[in-house]
Enzyme design. Sequence first.
Site, PDB file in Angstrom:
ATOM      1  N   ARG A   1      11.209  -2.399  10.514  1.00 36.02           N
ATOM      2  CA  ARG A   1      10.203  -1.707  11.323  1.00 36.02           C
ATOM      3  C   ARG A   1       9.911  -2.556  12.549  1.00 36.02           C
ATOM      4  O   ARG A   1       9.768  -3.763  12.445  1.00 36.02           O
ATOM      5  CB  ARG A   1       8.904  -1.560  10.506  1.00 36.02           C
ATOM      6  CG  ARG A   1       8.767  -0.244   9.815  1.00 36.02           C
ATOM      7  CD  ARG A   1       7.617  -0.216   8.844  1.00 36.02           C
ATOM      8  NE  ARG A   1       6.331  -0.625   9.401  1.00 36.02           N
ATOM      9  CZ  ARG A   1       5.182  -0.546   8.736  1.00 36.02           C
ATOM     10  NH1 ARG A   1       5.155  -0.092   7.494  1.00 36.02           N
ATOM     11  NH2 ARG A   1       4.051  -0.929   9.289  1.00 36.02           N
TER      12      ARG A   1
ATOM     13  N   ARG B   1      -0.536  -8.476  13.615  1.00 41.04           N
ATOM     14  CA  ARG B   1      -1.114  -7.506  12.675  1.00 41.04           C
ATOM     15  C   ARG B   1      -1.911  -8.214  11.581  1.00 41.04           C
ATOM     16  O   ARG B   1      -2.965  -7.730  11.176  1.00 41.04           O
ATOM     17  CB  ARG B   1      -0.001  -6.653  12.041  1.00 41.04           C
ATOM     18  CG  ARG B   1       0.582  -5.640  13.015  1.00 41.04           C
ATOM     19  CD  ARG B   1       1.850  -5.029  12.494  1.00 41.04           C
ATOM     20  NE  ARG B   1       1.670  -4.280  11.274  1.00 41.04           N
ATOM     21  CZ  ARG B   1       2.564  -4.203  10.299  1.00 41.04           C
ATOM     22  NH1 ARG B   1       3.712  -4.830  10.398  1.00 41.04           N
ATOM     23  NH2 ARG B   1       2.317  -3.485   9.238  1.00 41.04           N
TER      24      ARG B   1
ATOM     25  N   ARG C   1     -10.038   0.969   8.799  1.00 39.67           N
ATOM     26  CA  ARG C   1      -9.518  -0.362   9.097  1.00 39.67           C
ATOM     27  C   ARG C   1     -10.516  -1.185   9.904  1.00 39.67           C
ATOM     28  O   ARG C   1     -10.240  -2.336  10.218  1.00 39.67           O
ATOM     29  CB  ARG C   1      -8.258  -0.214   9.917  1.00 39.67           C
ATOM     30  CG  ARG C   1      -7.071  -0.925   9.266  1.00 39.67           C
ATOM     31  CD  ARG C   1      -5.889  -0.360   9.882  1.00 39.67           C
ATOM     32  NE  ARG C   1      -4.702  -1.093   9.845  1.00 39.67           N
ATOM     33  CZ  ARG C   1      -3.586  -0.575   9.332  1.00 39.67           C
ATOM     34  NH1 ARG C   1      -3.605   0.583   8.738  1.00 39.67           N
ATOM     35  NH2 ARG C   1      -2.474  -1.253   9.429  1.00 39.67           N
TER      36      ARG C   1
ATOM     37  N   LYS D   1       0.826  -1.212   0.000  1.00 39.86           N
ATOM     38  CA  LYS D   1       0.000   0.000   0.000  1.00 39.86           C
ATOM     39  C   LYS D   1       0.863   1.266   0.000  1.00 39.86           C
ATOM     40  O   LYS D   1       0.598   2.194  -0.752  1.00 39.86           O
ATOM     41  CB  LYS D   1      -0.942   0.033   1.225  1.00 39.86           C
ATOM     42  CG  LYS D   1      -1.966  -1.094   1.250  1.00 39.86           C
ATOM     43  CD  LYS D   1      -3.009  -0.879   2.335  1.00 39.86           C
ATOM     44  CE  LYS D   1      -2.452  -0.921   3.759  1.00 39.86           C
ATOM     45  NZ  LYS D   1      -1.858  -2.205   4.153  1.00 39.86           N
TER      46      LYS D   1
ATOM     47  N   ARG E   1      10.984  -7.340   4.726  1.00 42.44           N
ATOM     48  CA  ARG E   1      10.972  -5.882   4.495  1.00 42.44           C
ATOM     49  C   ARG E   1      12.043  -5.167   5.321  1.00 42.44           C
ATOM     50  O   ARG E   1      12.211  -5.422   6.509  1.00 42.44           O
ATOM     51  CB  ARG E   1       9.595  -5.319   4.856  1.00 42.44           C
ATOM     52  CG  ARG E   1       9.527  -3.799   4.737  1.00 42.44           C
ATOM     53  CD  ARG E   1       8.133  -3.278   4.526  1.00 42.44           C
ATOM     54  NE  ARG E   1       7.213  -3.587   5.608  1.00 42.44           N
ATOM     55  CZ  ARG E   1       5.910  -3.355   5.540  1.00 42.44           C
ATOM     56  NH1 ARG E   1       5.384  -2.854   4.435  1.00 42.44           N
ATOM     57  NH2 ARG E   1       5.133  -3.638   6.561  1.00 42.44           N
TER      58      ARG E   1
HETATM   59  P1  AMP Z   1       0.317   0.649   8.839  1.00 38.44           P
HETATM   60  O1  AMP Z   1       1.618   1.277   8.499  1.00 38.44           O
HETATM   61  O2  AMP Z   1      -0.828   1.198   8.020  1.00 38.44           O
HETATM   62  O3  AMP Z   1       0.376  -0.855   8.822  1.00 38.44           O
HETATM   63  O4  AMP Z   1      -0.017   1.087  10.348  1.00 38.44           O
HETATM   64  C1  AMP Z   1       0.872   0.817  11.433  1.00 38.44           C
HETATM   65  C2  AMP Z   1       0.084   0.731  12.726  1.00 38.44           C
HETATM   66  O5  AMP Z   1      -0.585   1.995  12.973  1.00 38.44           O
HETATM   67  C3  AMP Z   1      -1.037  -0.303  12.742  1.00 38.44           C
HETATM   68  O6  AMP Z   1      -0.564  -1.607  13.054  1.00 38.44           O
HETATM   69  C4  AMP Z   1      -1.952   0.264  13.822  1.00 38.44           C
HETATM   70  O7  AMP Z   1      -1.443   0.013  15.128  1.00 38.44           O
HETATM   71  C5  AMP Z   1      -1.867   1.764  13.571  1.00 38.44           C
HETATM   72  N1  AMP Z   1      -2.911   2.191  12.613  1.00 38.44           N
HETATM   73  C6  AMP Z   1      -2.723   2.687  11.371  1.00 38.44           C
HETATM   74  N2  AMP Z   1      -3.891   2.976  10.773  1.00 38.44           N
HETATM   75  C7  AMP Z   1      -4.854   2.652  11.674  1.00 38.44           C
HETATM   76  C8  AMP Z   1      -6.270   2.689  11.654  1.00 38.44           C
HETATM   77  N3  AMP Z   1      -6.955   3.130  10.576  1.00 38.44           N
HETATM   78  N4  AMP Z   1      -6.929   2.255  12.753  1.00 38.44           N
HETATM   79  C9  AMP Z   1      -6.277   1.836  13.839  1.00 38.44           C
HETATM   80  N5  AMP Z   1      -4.951   1.751  13.923  1.00 38.44           N
HETATM   81  C10 AMP Z   1      -4.232   2.159  12.848  1.00 38.44           C
END
Ligand code: AMP
Length: 212
Positions: free
Chosen positions: A155, A166, A84, A13, A123
Site C-alpha cells: 500500500r 501515520r 480517529r 483491524k 505488509r
Molecule cells: P486506514 O486504512 O484506516 O489506515 O486509513 C487510511 C487513511 O485514510 C488514513 O491514513 C487517513 O488518511 C484516512 N482515514 C481513514 N479513516 C479516517 C478517519 N476516521 N479520519 C480521518 N482520516 C481517515
Amino acid sequence: MNFILLGPPGAGKGTQAKKIVEKFGIVHLSTGDIFREAKKSDKVISKILLSGQLVPDKIVVDVIKKRLERDDVKKGFLLDGFPRTLKQAEELDALVESKNIKINAVFLIDINFEEAVNRIAGRRVCKCGANYNIATLSPKKAGKCDSCGSELFQRSDDEKNVFRERLAVYERQTKPLIEYYKEVGLLIVVDGLKDKENVFRQISSHALAFMQ
Ligand code: AMP
C-alpha cells in the site's frame, strides 16, 4: 449490535473486521476503504492519504453520516478506522443519539509501537483484499496471492516515511480516544500480539455476550 474497532495502523483491524462482520452478520464500515476508493478520482484525498495525515473531520463525519442513513446498517455495524479524533468521537455520539441507536462496545486491538512498525513494513496486499506479511505470513509463491494468483503490492501509505507519519498521527490524535471510551465504560482491550485466530476469539467472546 454496533461496534467500533480501535488500534494503531498494523494492529489487524481490517483482518479482524472481515471476520467479525461475517460471524455476526453486521455491516463493515471502513473509512480507510472509502477514502482509498475516493483517492482514485479525488486528488485532494489522494494527497492527504499519501502524506499519512488524516482527512479533515468535517469530510469524514459527513461520509459516516450519509453511510448511516442506509438501511443495511439496521442489522448492526462495525466501524473500522472511525472515529480517529476526539472531534469525530463527539460527532458520532451526537449522531447515534439522534438516531436512537447505541454503540455497544469499542474493541481496542492493543499492539506496541515496534510491532506496528514491523507489521506495516512487511505488509503486502492483493487487489482481491487478501493480506500477507513478508516476515510472518508470506504467500506460498513469493509476490503472488494464494487466493487469486494476482501480483501482491505494498500500500502506498505503508511505505516507510508515510507509515512513520501515520503512527505519529495515531499517537497524537487517535490515542486519546482510548481514555474517552474507557471513561464511558465502552472500552474492551484485546491483546493484539496474539495470532489472528486468538485475537478473533477474544473479540468474539465479548461480542457474543452482547447478543445474549
Ligand atoms: P486506514 O486504512 O484506516 O489506515 O486509513 C487510511 C487513511 O485514510 C488514513 O491514513 C487517513 O488518511 C484516512 N482515514 C481513514 N479513516 C479516517 C478517519 N476516521 N479520519 C480521518 N482520516 C481517515
